[in-house]
Design an enzyme around this catalytic site. Sequence first.
Site, PDB file in Angstrom:
ATOM      1  CE  LYS A 131       2.098 -35.587 -14.008  1.00  0.00           C
ATOM      2  NZ  LYS A 131       2.122 -35.207 -15.416  1.00  0.00           N
ATOM      3  CD  GLN A 158      -0.582 -33.888 -17.616  1.00  0.00           C
ATOM      4  OE1 GLN A 158       0.051 -33.658 -16.594  1.00  0.00           O
ATOM      5  NE2 GLN A 158      -0.506 -35.032 -18.264  1.00  0.00           N
ATOM      6  CG  ASP A 186       7.084 -32.802 -17.675  1.00  0.00           C
ATOM      7  OD1 ASP A 186       7.313 -33.768 -16.916  1.00  0.00           O
ATOM      8  OD2 ASP A 186       5.988 -32.597 -18.225  1.00  0.00           O
TER       9      ASP A 186
END
Length: 285
Positions: free
Chosen positions: A50, A94, A117
């Site tokens: 990412k 994450q 997200d």
Amino acid sequence: MSSKMIDGTAIADRVRKEVTAEVAALTTPPGLATVLVGDDPASAIYVRNKRKRCIEAGMHDLHRHLPADITQDAAADVIDELAVDPAVTGILLQLPLPPHLDAAALIDRIPPHKDVDGLTEASAGRLALGRPGLRPCTPAGVLILLDESGTELAGANAVVVGRSDLVGKPMAHLLLQRDATVTVCHSRTRDLQDICGRADVLVVAAGVPELIEADAVKTGATVIDVGIHRTPQGLCGDVHSAVRGVAGALTPVPGGVGPMTIAMLLRNTVTAAAMRATAPATKGR
Ligand code: NAP
């Protein structure tokens, strides 16, 4: 019949090129803060990829690596700091987190306009209500793959296998917003194969290798395989390889949904930069 393969790698490359051009046109490049807790090797690889793509797109990479034994309060302080930092456009925590941490409580400290997200309560609520907001990256990417494959969604029978907050539930909402008739299956669903067999559009995110067999797929259906598993024979998805002979269009594993997830993270970060302009000024949250 041989299925048309939906090339997620090529489509993701195109999305990333578009995002790179949009970033170049901004006076201040967006900043993506990735937060990694602990040393789980798979999570470390995901975060590294990412960050690499974020830098390639011309964005600022603002990474935080926190120790595995960090307390809930200390982790919350880091998120709060990023929440008010004007250099941070988007925050990605994450997952999974070490078990002693309350992931939902930490996610909900991310301001909705930095929630790249799309996993906060606020973003999920906006999605469920059909209001604008940042959408979870994987299902948002699946929607683009469906559009690119030329699959008609309005009025289609769409079946989503899996009801996770990350993939299944948001996928169902996104399909519903596109006027599909949506059925959501899960581990307690009876007659899974029958239900899947009636789908014009089948999105499988169950996390079970080769769960969906060829005889559970309607001839000509569009099948999106979200699952990814490492086996002694190599990578496989939640959909059996024999489905290639039945589906009209199908995503490969690898090279289908996976590349889209990172591309949509970059896309969301640019969207977050635009949302920042209208977000409440107080404390950046
Ligand atoms: P998850 O949180 O484990 O959820 C799995 C869902 O599938 C649950 O709702 C579960 O039902 C359901 N399920 C499990 N076994 C089933 C069965 N035999 N029949 C029907 N439904 C079943 O997983 P996730 O995070 O949604 O991810 C799903 C898969 O996608 C995993 O393989 C993951 O690695 C992959 N993934 C890939 C990407 C990518 O970018 N390629 C991104 C995210 C996830 P219950 O709710 O009843 O338990």
